[in-house]
Design a protein around this motif. Structure first.
Motif, PDB file in Angstrom:
ATOM      1  N   ARG A   1      17.370  -8.225   1.120  1.00 48.43           N
ATOM      2  CA  ARG A   1      18.288  -7.071   1.050  1.00 48.43           C
ATOM      3  C   ARG A   1      19.728  -7.015   0.540  1.00 48.43           C
ATOM      4  O   ARG A   1      20.396  -6.223  -0.022  1.00 48.43           O
ATOM      5  N   ALA A   2      20.186  -8.464   0.641  1.00 51.21           N
ATOM      6  CA  ALA A   2      21.507  -8.586   0.029  1.00 51.21           C
ATOM      7  C   ALA A   2      21.391  -8.948  -1.375  1.00 51.21           C
ATOM      8  O   ALA A   2      22.641  -8.997  -2.147  1.00 51.21           O
ATOM      9  N   GLY A   3      20.282  -9.075  -1.981  1.00 48.43           N
ATOM     10  CA  GLY A   3      20.097  -9.385  -3.494  1.00 48.43           C
ATOM     11  C   GLY A   3      19.968 -10.758  -3.690  1.00 48.43           C
ATOM     12  O   GLY A   3      20.301 -11.219  -4.789  1.00 48.43           O
ATOM     13  N   ARG A   4      19.958 -11.706  -2.638  1.00 51.32           N
ATOM     14  CA  ARG A   4      19.845 -13.315  -2.828  1.00 51.32           C
ATOM     15  C   ARG A   4      18.362 -13.501  -2.963  1.00 51.32           C
ATOM     16  O   ARG A   4      17.719 -14.010  -2.135  1.00 51.32           O
ATOM     17  N   ILE A   5      17.969 -13.300  -4.200  1.00 49.19           N
ATOM     18  CA  ILE A   5      16.617 -13.529  -4.648  1.00 49.19           C
ATOM     19  C   ILE A   5      16.459 -14.850  -4.977  1.00 49.19           C
ATOM     20  O   ILE A   5      17.111 -15.442  -6.104  1.00 49.19           O
ATOM     21  N   ASP A   6      15.250 -15.557  -4.827  1.00 41.24           N
ATOM     22  CA  ASP A   6      14.943 -16.846  -5.173  1.00 41.24           C
ATOM     23  C   ASP A   6      14.077 -16.634  -6.447  1.00 41.24           C
ATOM     24  O   ASP A   6      14.392 -17.315  -7.603  1.00 41.24           O
ATOM     25  N   TYR A   7      13.165 -15.880  -6.493  1.00 38.36           N
ATOM     26  CA  TYR A   7      12.354 -15.433  -7.697  1.00 38.36           C
ATOM     27  C   TYR A   7      11.928 -14.086  -7.615  1.00 38.36           C
ATOM     28  O   TYR A   7      11.652 -13.484  -6.616  1.00 38.36           O
ATOM     29  N   TRP A   8      11.789 -13.646  -8.880  1.00 39.87           N
ATOM     30  CA  TRP A   8      11.399 -12.395  -9.486  1.00 39.87           C
ATOM     31  C   TRP A   8      10.201 -12.363  -9.833  1.00 39.87           C
ATOM     32  O   TRP A   8       9.772 -13.142 -10.679  1.00 39.87           O
ATOM     33  N   GLY A   9       9.111 -11.515  -9.856  1.00 37.06           N
ATOM     34  CA  GLY A   9       8.106 -11.306 -10.464  1.00 37.06           C
ATOM     35  C   GLY A   9       8.236 -10.364 -11.638  1.00 37.06           C
ATOM     36  O   GLY A   9       9.227  -9.458 -11.758  1.00 37.06           O
ATOM     37  N   GLN A  10       7.559 -10.424 -12.601  1.00 28.35           N
ATOM     38  CA  GLN A  10       7.388  -9.140 -13.532  1.00 28.35           C
ATOM     39  C   GLN A  10       7.192  -7.912 -12.825  1.00 28.35           C
ATOM     40  O   GLN A  10       6.602  -8.015 -11.850  1.00 28.35           O
ATOM     41  N   GLY A  11       7.487  -6.671 -13.425  1.00 27.45           N
ATOM     42  CA  GLY A  11       7.178  -5.478 -12.996  1.00 27.45           C
ATOM     43  C   GLY A  11       5.964  -5.169 -13.218  1.00 27.45           C
ATOM     44  O   GLY A  11       5.174  -5.211 -14.279  1.00 27.45           O
ATOM     45  N   THR A  12       5.414  -3.881 -12.271  1.00 23.65           N
ATOM     46  CA  THR A  12       4.306  -3.516 -12.462  1.00 23.65           C
ATOM     47  C   THR A  12       4.612  -1.874 -12.587  1.00 23.65           C
ATOM     48  O   THR A  12       5.408  -1.362 -11.500  1.00 23.65           O
ATOM     49  N   LEU A  13       4.221  -0.778 -13.627  1.00 21.52           N
ATOM     50  CA  LEU A  13       4.651   0.348 -13.581  1.00 21.52           C
ATOM     51  C   LEU A  13       3.731   1.294 -12.792  1.00 21.52           C
ATOM     52  O   LEU A  13       2.958   1.473 -13.056  1.00 21.52           O
ATOM     53  N   VAL A  14       4.383   2.256 -11.931  1.00 27.69           N
ATOM     54  CA  VAL A  14       3.809   3.096 -11.105  1.00 27.69           C
ATOM     55  C   VAL A  14       4.304   4.477 -11.753  1.00 27.69           C
ATOM     56  O   VAL A  14       5.522   4.909 -11.810  1.00 27.69           O
ATOM     57  N   THR A  15       3.436   5.507 -12.293  1.00 23.95           N
ATOM     58  CA  THR A  15       3.701   6.760 -12.574  1.00 23.95           C
ATOM     59  C   THR A  15       3.087   7.677 -11.960  1.00 23.95           C
ATOM     60  O   THR A  15       1.650   7.614 -11.456  1.00 23.95           O
ATOM     61  N   VAL A  16       3.868   8.504 -11.019  1.00 29.35           N
ATOM     62  CA  VAL A  16       3.412   9.647 -10.286  1.00 29.35           C
ATOM     63  C   VAL A  16       3.624  10.900 -10.932  1.00 29.35           C
ATOM     64  O   VAL A  16       4.697  11.321 -11.453  1.00 29.35           O
ATOM     65  N   SER A  17       2.679  11.760 -11.045  1.00 26.18           N
ATOM     66  CA  SER A  17       2.752  13.088 -12.063  1.00 26.18           C
ATOM     67  C   SER A  17       2.084  14.092 -11.071  1.00 26.18           C
ATOM     68  O   SER A  17       1.528  13.902 -10.069  1.00 26.18           O
ATOM     69  N   SER A  18       2.790  15.413 -11.226  1.00 26.35           N
ATOM     70  CA  SER A  18       2.267  16.590 -10.548  1.00 26.35           C
ATOM     71  C   SER A  18       0.899  17.080 -11.087  1.00 26.35           C
ATOM     72  O   SER A  18       0.430  16.652 -12.015  1.00 26.35           O
TER      73      SER A  18
ATOM     74  N   LEU B   1       0.795  -1.236  -0.108  1.00 28.56           N
ATOM     75  CA  LEU B   1      -0.006   0.107  -0.020  1.00 28.56           C
ATOM     76  C   LEU B   1       0.909   1.210  -0.095  1.00 28.56           C
ATOM     77  O   LEU B   1       1.540   1.476   0.768  1.00 28.56           O
ATOM     78  N   MET B   2       0.656   1.914  -1.149  1.00 28.75           N
ATOM     79  CA  MET B   2       1.885   3.098  -1.311  1.00 28.75           C
ATOM     80  C   MET B   2       0.678   4.345  -1.029  1.00 28.75           C
ATOM     81  O   MET B   2      -0.079   4.506  -1.859  1.00 28.75           O
ATOM     82  N   ASN B   3       0.995   5.214  -0.046  1.00 29.08           N
ATOM     83  CA  ASN B   3       0.147   6.551   0.309  1.00 29.08           C
ATOM     84  C   ASN B   3       1.375   7.814   0.279  1.00 29.08           C
ATOM     85  O   ASN B   3       2.643   7.501  -0.138  1.00 29.08           O
ATOM     86  N   SER B   4       0.572   8.937   0.094  1.00 29.49           N
ATOM     87  CA  SER B   4       1.466  10.061  -0.130  1.00 29.49           C
ATOM     88  C   SER B   4       2.327   9.845  -1.277  1.00 29.49           C
ATOM     89  O   SER B   4       3.702  10.129  -0.870  1.00 29.49           O
ATOM     90  N   LEU B   5       1.905   9.556  -2.372  1.00 32.54           N
ATOM     91  CA  LEU B   5       3.127   9.189  -3.433  1.00 32.54           C
ATOM     92  C   LEU B   5       3.750  10.448  -3.827  1.00 32.54           C
ATOM     93  O   LEU B   5       2.961  11.646  -4.022  1.00 32.54           O
ATOM     94  N   ARG B   6       4.947  10.280  -4.351  1.00 37.52           N
ATOM     95  CA  ARG B   6       5.832  11.439  -4.606  1.00 37.52           C
ATOM     96  C   ARG B   6       6.215  11.136  -6.081  1.00 37.52           C
ATOM     97  O   ARG B   6       6.377  10.077  -6.383  1.00 37.52           O
ATOM     98  N   LEU B   7       6.610  12.443  -6.745  1.00 40.14           N
ATOM     99  CA  LEU B   7       7.266  12.220  -8.191  1.00 40.14           C
ATOM    100  C   LEU B   7       8.281  11.074  -8.182  1.00 40.14           C
ATOM    101  O   LEU B   7       8.450  10.405  -9.270  1.00 40.14           O
ATOM    102  N   GLU B   8       9.183  11.125  -7.207  1.00 38.38           N
ATOM    103  CA  GLU B   8      10.349  10.166  -7.195  1.00 38.38           C
ATOM    104  C   GLU B   8       9.968   8.927  -6.998  1.00 38.38           C
ATOM    105  O   GLU B   8      10.801   7.755  -6.848  1.00 38.38           O
ATOM    106  N   ASP B   9       8.833   8.530  -6.783  1.00 36.44           N
ATOM    107  CA  ASP B   9       8.378   7.058  -6.333  1.00 36.44           C
ATOM    108  C   ASP B   9       7.948   6.445  -7.855  1.00 36.44           C
ATOM    109  O   ASP B   9       7.829   5.070  -7.951  1.00 36.44           O
ATOM    110  N   THR B  10       8.230   7.141  -9.060  1.00 41.88           N
ATOM    111  CA  THR B  10       7.844   6.800 -10.024  1.00 41.88           C
ATOM    112  C   THR B  10       8.933   5.609 -10.815  1.00 41.88           C
ATOM    113  O   THR B  10      10.036   5.978 -10.460  1.00 41.88           O
ATOM    114  N   ALA B  11       8.267   4.447 -11.117  1.00 43.76           N
ATOM    115  CA  ALA B  11       9.242   3.406 -11.090  1.00 43.76           C
ATOM    116  C   ALA B  11       8.582   2.203 -11.570  1.00 43.76           C
ATOM    117  O   ALA B  11       7.187   2.073 -11.595  1.00 43.76           O
TER     118      ALA B  11
END
Length: 120
Positions: free
Chosen positions: A103-120, A79-89
């Protein structure tokens, strides 16, 4: 085995979005789960993570107090609240053994991405 992320979209600054990551092919109920994001020209960065039982959560300093990670067995939400322009990713979900592994990058599985675009 698949992690399917969804819920991205376009939102104005100050708005909210809720991302979901659904697991299929195997259970991730015994794994830590997390969210990462990648902005254009930047490396992928850690956003949030949660232990297998939801008892412990960790956040990047940039999202603390604004984002909340939760899970229901193998599915994880952000849940992403108070979204900022810099949260675009592009936001990715991931699984690992423990939060420290995520946190160390030892990932077992990645999901595909979903785009979040924050505009002013």
């Amino acid at each position: 085995v698949q992690l399917q992320a969804s819920g991205g979209g376009s939102v104005q600054a100050g708005g909210s979005l809720r991302l979901s990551c659904a697991a299929s092919g195997r259970t991730f109920s015994a794994n830590a789960m997390g969210w990462f994001r990648q902005s254009p020209g930047k490396d992928r960065e850690f956003v949030a993570a949660i232990t297998f039982n939801g008892g412990v959560t960790e956040y990047a300093d940039s999202v603390k107090g604004r984002f909340t990670i939760s899970r229901d067995k193998g599915n994880v939400f952000l849940l992403m609240n108070s979204l900022r322009l810099e949260d675009t990713a592009i936001y990715f979900c991931a699984s690992g053994r423990y939060i420290v592994d995520l946190r160390a990058g030892r990932i077992d599985y990645w999901g595909q991405g979903t785009l979040v675009t924050v505009s002013s």
